[in-house]
Design a protein around this motif. Structure first.
Motif, mmCIF file in Angstrom:
data_model
loop_
_atom_site.group_PDB
_atom_site.id
_atom_site.type_symbol
_atom_site.label_atom_id
_atom_site.label_comp_id
_atom_site.label_asym_id
_atom_site.label_seq_id
_atom_site.Cartn_x
_atom_site.Cartn_y
_atom_site.Cartn_z
ATOM 1 N N UNK B 122 0.826 -1.204 0.000
ATOM 2 C CA UNK B 122 0.000 0.000 0.000
ATOM 3 C C UNK B 122 0.868 1.266 0.000
ATOM 4 N N UNK B 123 1.881 1.244 0.870
ATOM 5 C CA UNK B 123 2.775 2.402 0.950
ATOM 6 C C UNK B 123 3.462 2.622 -0.389
ATOM 7 N N UNK B 124 3.861 1.506 -1.022
ATOM 8 C CA UNK B 124 4.552 1.643 -2.294
ATOM 9 C C UNK B 124 3.649 2.301 -3.324
ATOM 10 N N UNK B 125 2.407 1.896 -3.321
ATOM 11 C CA UNK B 125 1.465 2.458 -4.287
ATOM 12 C C UNK B 125 1.319 3.967 -4.065
ATOM 13 N N UNK B 126 1.126 4.327 -2.795
ATOM 14 C CA UNK B 126 0.906 5.751 -2.494
ATOM 15 C C UNK B 126 2.144 6.563 -2.872
ATOM 16 N N UNK B 127 3.321 6.062 -2.453
ATOM 17 C CA UNK B 127 4.547 6.812 -2.747
ATOM 18 C C UNK B 127 4.772 6.912 -4.251
ATOM 19 N N UNK B 128 4.507 5.816 -4.970
ATOM 20 C CA UNK B 128 4.688 5.857 -6.421
ATOM 21 C C UNK B 128 3.838 6.964 -7.032
ATOM 22 N N UNK B 129 2.559 6.966 -6.646
ATOM 23 C CA UNK B 129 1.663 7.942 -7.251
ATOM 24 C C UNK B 129 2.043 9.369 -6.859
#
Ligand code: ADP
Ligand code: MG
Lengths: 234, 515
Positions: B122-129
């Motif tokens: 989840x964190x990866x998704x948020x940071x990516x975006x």
């Protein structure tokens, strides 16, 4: 002896469907391992999970010491796995030659392997310019296996090679698989227990998406009760 | 061969009927009119074919109906026109485009780094975006401060007609050079590079799994480095390159314009496939809405930048000669005087419109055919149309082939636009009309058949041109004295009629598969 492939407690999905629920087995290098089980047990899905064509959500697939679950299928295959699918999947719009050529991973693969492949399946040489669709079932099966031999694959996954073939051709197929197993390790899915028992050294039984038994083929052959229980009549 | 004949017997019968119909109809015309009408049919057919072939390649392999194909055709025309008539704008835009590409092409390198970073999904998704959005925001900020004539929209969208008119008279208006004022050149260059690299890192982080086994070598740096160099050179020598292009022979300028139009299509196609289409492969309805929406957005952008009114793309010198032995009656005269027209069967035939375009159409047909039949990519495309999973199981990166085919298909459409524009002129609605023709051509020929696309396009082109001709000279109805003049709306209607007839008899189209 080392294991070329280890499948560790995998759970696999096709679309939303939870199809494999804990399949666990190893494939020792340099031999034939048969995956047995009733229709719909999950044998094909197991092969697809190894290649990444079905998504492995839990557990591990270790090929030559390397975890491959989650990698895209083309990368897994390129590590050296050849796939001969159920129903052959010959490319209809390609000639026999092109069906082989497309499997090259490096330029010249086909030329290097040509003699080996045509020694195994001399008939193919006659059909090189025919289109994939113009072949009989037996010829398609030969082509599908030959296609998996073009690149340097250390592991071959072969799904029901004897399906729908005449007995004479099945004999020929058995010889060919035995010969090519001297070069690569083979995982063989086979409904025809006789064929499996002639070829395989090891067996794994899959039942309703779980691996339920494994061991040496010759022990299984002696255990009529087990054969009856998991594979029905034999 | 015999079985082929039998399999296609219905198609052959329909073709014979169409040919007979055209033949009977043509009896009311002079030989000269027939020849010109057939040539125009080939011309319209060629342009339709470029769009239709792209559409069909994309649909065949990717199962995506790219309804933006018409808009992309139009964009090809406007991009080509800009390079040809406003090279100053082209060179101004070149720098930021190359820099952004350089930044994004780093994503291949970022993959390795991104796969090292361990984060909860989840964190990866948020940071990516966040990274992607931050990068794009910064990008927009820097880009709007870039000195490009287009940013002065009101002014720019008024000007194409004047520029076209002057260029047509052989006089080139050389616009004042725009210079870095709102931002220092160094900051502008670095800003674009950094902001696009940040976005690219976000994308790499989002797709972490895909690039695990990548190796890094100097070759991976080559593309970003060349793009960066190109961008900087274009910025430094902006004025020199611009005046060099203004002074260049229009023949060469035309070649460059066509090439840039194709490249911009290839780039747009690759961008569309990797960012927007790819997440929607399992949702055909959303895809349809997406391509339709993109088409509309593209149309609005083009209208905002170049304005709504129609304007012309003056033909290059090679096709505009009038002096000496023009209209030419033989090849030597034609080549010597660059005649704009030739005499054929006593009629005047325009060289660009009625000879050059069909030739290019046929060359493209042959080149793409060879690509499909003889190259490895073509082999993979033909196999992938049938069974993607098996192609992947052979160790082939089918996704990359998808991107390539989408890019190629869009490139064909923009090529078509740039090729047609000197003949048809430019208007924002040019794409809609052509998309309709191309879809009808594909329905007639067979949606996923490449020869079908060619045949269908040719038939659509011929029917359209014959109807237009009849609208001018009238068609004597057999066994009566009535002379019928089809009105202009009957031109597209006649192609629809042909489509309906073909589909009633052969639901898969003339050369479509019979499954
Ligand atoms: N695409 C699919 N969608 C839904 N269920 C599937 C799909 N493919 C296979 N299955 C189900 O998964 C189970 C295992 O299938 P499979 O691996 O093909 O069995 P086997 O090869 O042992 O005959 C079956 O019950 C089958 O119905
Ligand atoms: Mg099966």
């Amino acid at each position: 002896m080392s294991n070329i492939l280890e499948v560790k407690n995998i759970h696999s999905f096709i679309n939303q469907f939870h199809i494999l629920q804990d399949v666990d087995f190893v494939v020792p290098e340099g031999s034939i391992t048969a995956l047995l089980g009733r229709n719909g047990a999950g044998k094909t899905t197991t092969l697809k999970s190894i290649l990444g064509l079905a998504s492995v959500r839990e557990g591990k697939v270790i090929f030559e010491g390397r975890e491959v679950q989650g990698m895209p299928p083309f990368e897994i295959a390129a590590l050296g796995i050849g796939f001969v699918p159920e129903h052959r999947a010959i490319f209809r719009d390609l000639s026999v030659e092109e069906n082989l050529k497309i499997a090259e991973r490096n330029k010249g693969d086909l030329d290097r392997k040509r003699t080996f492949i045509f020694d195994l399946f001399p008939d193919l040489k006659k059909f090189l310019n025919l289109r994939g669709t113009d072949l009989s079932g037996g010829q398609q099966q030969m082509l599908a296996i030959a296609r998996a031999l073009v690149a340097d694959n250390s592991l071959l996954l072969i799904d029901e090679p004897s399906e729908g073939l005449a007995p004479v051709i099945i004999e020929h197929m058995i010889d060919a698989i035995r010969q090519l197993s001297e070069q690569s390790t083979v995982v063989l899915v086979e409904q025809n227990f006789l064929v499996a028992s002639k070829l395989a050294k090891y067996f794994v039984i899959i039942e309703e998406g779980k691996s339920v038994a494994s061991g040496l083929m010759k022990d299984l052959e002696a255990d009529k009760a087990m054969i009856h229980r998991y594979l029905g009549a034999a | 061969m015999k079985t082929n004949l039998r399999k296609n017997s219905k198609a052959i019968i329909i073709l014979v009927i169409i040919a007979a119909f055209l033949f009977v109809a043509a009896r009311g015309m002079s030989g000269r009119d027939v020849l010109i009408t057939v040539l125009r049919g080939f011309s319209t057919g060629s342009v339709t074919f470029l769009v239709a072939a792209g559409f069909s390649l994309i649909f065949g392999l990717l199962d995506v109906l790219n309804l933006a194909q018409g808009t992309l055709y139009m964009i090809g025309a406007y991009v080509g026109w800009t390079v040809y008539v406003r090279p100053d704008t082209f060179i101004d835009v070149l720098t930021p485009v190359l820099l952004i590409l350089a930044g994004f092409s780093l994503s291949a390198l970022w993959g390795r780094l991104a796969s090292r970073i361990q984060l909860a999904p989840k964190a990866r998704k948020i940071i990516s975006w966040l990274l992607i959005l931050a990068g794009l925001g910064l990008l927009a900020l820097v880009l709007t401060r870039y000195p490009i004539a287009i940013w002065n929209l009101n002014n720019y969208s008024e000007s194409p007609i004047t520029y076209s008119y002057m260029a047509d008279q052989g006089l080139r208006i050389i616009p004042a050079e725009v210079t870095f004022e709102k931002i220092s050149p160094f900051l502008a260059i670095a800003g674009l590079l950094v902001s696009s690299a940040i976005s690219a890192f976000g994308i790499a982080l989002l797709n972490r799994n895909e690039s695990r086994s990548q190796t890094i070598n100097w070759r991976k740096f080559l593309v970003p480095a060349l793009l960066l160099l190109g961008g900087i050179l274009a910025a430094v020598f902006n004025a020199q390159i611009t005046s060099w292009m203004f002074a260049m022979s229009t023949n060469w300028l035309f070649v460059i314009a066509i090439l840039i139009a194709i490249l911009s299509g290839v780039g747009l196609g690759a961008l569309m496939e990797t960012t927007l289409i790819r997440p929607l492969y399992s949702r055909p309805i959303y895809q349809l809405m997406l391509t339709l929406g993109l088409g509309t957005i593209g149309l609005q952008i083009v209208q905002a930048v170049w304005g709504r009114p129609e304007f012309v793309w003056p033909k290059p010198e090679f096709f505009t000669g009038t002096g000496g032995a023009c209209p030419a009656t033989n090849l030597a005269d034609l080549l010597e005087n660059n005649c704009s027209t030739v005499f054929l069967l006593g009629g005047r035939v325009r060289v660009y419109d009625e000879i050059f375009i069909p030739i290019v159409g046929i060359i493209v047909l042959i080149v793409v055919w060879i690509l499909l039949k003889r190259s490895r990519i073509g082999m993979i495309i033909r196999a992938g149309v049938q069974d993607r999973q098996m192609v992947e199981a052979l160790g082939i990166n089918v996704r990359r082939v998808f991107t390539l085919v989408f890019a190629l298909g869009v490139g064909l459409a923009t090529f078509g636009g740039a090729l047609a524009a000197p003949s048809t002129g430019l208007t924002p609605v040019m794409g809609e009309r052509l998309l309709l023709s191309a879809l009808i051509a594909l329905a007639i020929g067979g949606l996923t058949s490449f020869p079908g696309a060619a045949l269908g396009s040719l038939l659509v082109g011929l029917i359209q041109q014959f109807m237009i001709k009849y609208g001018q000279i009238g068609i004597p109805l057999p066994f009566t004295d009535v002379v019928f003049k089809p009105s202009p709306p009957l031109v597209p209607a006649s192609t629809v009629l042909l489509m309906v007839i073909v589909l009633l008899i052969l639901p898969g189209g003339l050369l479509g598969s019979k499954e």
